[in-house]
Scaffold this motif. Sequence first.
Motif, short mmCIF file in Angstrom:
data_model
loop_
_atom_site.label_atom_id
_atom_site.label_comp_id
_atom_site.label_asym_id
_atom_site.label_seq_id
_atom_site.Cartn_x
_atom_site.Cartn_y
_atom_site.Cartn_z
N ALA A 147 0.84 -1.19 0.00
CA ALA A 147 0.00 0.00 0.00
C ALA A 147 0.87 1.24 0.00
O ALA A 147 2.03 1.20 0.43
CB ALA A 147 -0.91 0.00 1.22
N GLY A 148 0.33 2.33 -0.50
CA GLY A 148 1.10 3.57 -0.52
C GLY A 148 0.41 4.65 -1.32
O GLY A 148 -0.75 4.51 -1.71
N ALA A 149 1.17 5.72 -1.56
CA ALA A 149 0.64 6.85 -2.33
C ALA A 149 0.89 6.61 -3.82
O ALA A 149 0.05 6.86 -4.65
CB ALA A 149 1.33 8.14 -1.89
N ASP A 151 2.64 8.33 -5.80
CA ASP A 151 2.42 9.61 -6.45
C ASP A 151 3.51 9.83 -7.51
O ASP A 151 4.69 9.60 -7.23
CB ASP A 151 2.50 10.71 -5.37
CG ASP A 151 1.96 12.04 -5.86
OD1 ASP A 151 1.25 12.05 -6.89
OD2 ASP A 151 2.22 13.06 -5.19
N PHE A 176 10.60 -1.28 -6.54
CA PHE A 176 9.93 -1.83 -5.36
C PHE A 176 8.89 -2.87 -5.78
O PHE A 176 8.85 -3.99 -5.25
CB PHE A 176 9.27 -0.71 -4.55
CG PHE A 176 8.32 -1.21 -3.52
CD1 PHE A 176 8.77 -1.88 -2.38
CD2 PHE A 176 6.94 -1.04 -3.67
CE1 PHE A 176 7.89 -2.38 -1.43
CE2 PHE A 176 6.05 -1.53 -2.73
CZ PHE A 176 6.52 -2.20 -1.61
N THR A 196 11.69 2.84 2.80
CA THR A 196 11.36 4.22 3.14
C THR A 196 10.65 4.23 4.50
O THR A 196 9.99 3.25 4.85
CB THR A 196 10.46 4.87 2.07
OG1 THR A 196 9.23 4.13 1.99
CG2 THR A 196 11.12 4.87 0.70
N SER A 215 14.26 -1.89 -2.45
CA SER A 215 14.15 -1.56 -3.88
C SER A 215 15.51 -1.22 -4.47
O SER A 215 15.67 -1.17 -5.68
CB SER A 215 13.19 -0.38 -4.07
OG SER A 215 13.74 0.80 -3.51
O1 C5P Z 1 6.02 6.63 -0.81
P1 C5P Z 1 5.01 5.71 -1.42
O2 C5P Z 1 3.81 5.49 -0.55
O3 C5P Z 1 4.61 6.11 -2.79
O4 C5P Z 1 5.75 4.30 -1.54
C1 C5P Z 1 5.10 3.12 -1.94
C2 C5P Z 1 6.00 1.93 -1.64
O5 C5P Z 1 7.18 1.96 -2.46
C3 C5P Z 1 6.49 1.89 -0.20
O6 C5P Z 1 6.50 0.54 0.24
C4 C5P Z 1 7.90 2.42 -0.30
O7 C5P Z 1 8.74 1.98 0.74
C5 C5P Z 1 8.34 1.84 -1.65
N1 C5P Z 1 9.47 2.58 -2.25
C6 C5P Z 1 10.72 1.98 -2.35
N2 C5P Z 1 11.78 2.64 -2.92
C7 C5P Z 1 11.65 3.90 -3.37
C8 C5P Z 1 10.39 4.56 -3.28
C9 C5P Z 1 9.32 3.86 -2.71
O8 C5P Z 1 10.87 0.83 -1.93
N3 C5P Z 1 12.69 4.54 -3.92
#
Ligand code: C5P
Length: 340
Positions: A205-207, A209, A218, A294, A320
């Motif tokens: 789950a996440g944004a 964006d 990821f 993150t 990731s």
């Molecule tokens: O920040 P957001 O909610 O968009 O992230 C969605 C998922 O992607 C989260 O599990 C976050 O940890 C992962 N992510 C990642 N590496 C990144 C950016 C996001 O693993 N560079």
Amino acid sequence: EQVENKPVRVWCDGCFDMVHFGHANSLRQAKALGHYLVVGIHTDEEIAKHKGPPVFTEEERSKMVKAIKWVDEVVEGAPYVTNLETLDQHNCDFCVHGDDITVTADGVDTYHLVKKANRYKEVKRTEGISTTDVVSRMLLMTRQHFYKGDKEYEVEKEHSSVMGQDKAARSPWTGCSQFLPTTKKIIQFSEGIEPKPTDKVVYVAGAFDIFHVGHLDFLEKAHQHGNFLIVGLHTDPVVNQYKGLNYPIMNLHERVLSVLACKYVSEVVIGAPYSVTADLMKHFHVDVVCHGKTPVKMDINGEDPYALPKLMNKFVIVDSENNMTTEKIVERIIINRLEF
Ligand code: C5P
Ligand code: CTP
């Protein structure tokens, strides 16, 4: 002339800087005109020469396009003016582009050669989304960020309350968004498949964006923990609550399409709860819940949104190995703009 049973190979090319669902939608339509889709990506140098330097490198742009589910092959370093030699080299029958005119720095139609040879087809451009539009949303945000200073919190609160009443599909943050989502578009982007009883269901789950290479890496890793990946997307007010400022840049409907276009994603939950609940785990038969490296923001009660899957021993941290964030993109845009 088409030999019977010979698969039709389609060629598309472009800059694909800050890949969005408008790009994905053009590739979806192009693929539907044949069987195999080859996408050519222009070099950083050529883009800089003809329309100004791209925000993302050729490597990043190419990776994003490769992950779009209708794309079979990506060719880097495709010439800015599409020629017949390139089409022949990749055995492509014809070239497809959106119904907007693209020209070189000298004003030459980049598709004049393939048009003359009758090896050009057009698809409908997706209205209400463009890189320029996304960039202006970001600049709008930073302007408020810089000029309003410590008043940020007030702005944020006001926005959330307005969003709660859901004034049409127009987000107050993404004020210039003119994209009108329909169920038809969602269906066109969706796989429409259900997990088999033997499938291992992974939930994240996440944004998500401004879907970027960090998200992509990821999702690729998360998807390796099972064989049916469900992505839960938080609503705009929820994302704004924990990210503040004018986030999200892309509204929920836009984020749905961007994530659905990714080949690793089987299903999307539109407006997923911030915390992973027992109901959600049960309803979707979730075997594993993943999150990247993150930081995780606590929920409104100060509790870990992943407390439940952790308790059930169904939580995995995925690396990731990519440090891209939405904030970094905004930063790059500003630097890119300052140079001009
Ligand atoms: O920040 P957001 O909610 O968009 O992230 C969605 C998922 O992607 C989260 O599990 C976050 O940890 C992962 N992510 C990642 N590496 C990144 C950016 C996001 O693993 N560079
Ligand atoms: N495209 C589309 N709908 C949009 C944006 C782009 O159908 N809203 C299509 C273009 O017509 C082209 C392909 O996506 O066929 C990719 O080309 P690219 O050169 O990256 O597109 P741009 O037109 O530069 O995209 P943008 O305006 O968003 O920068």
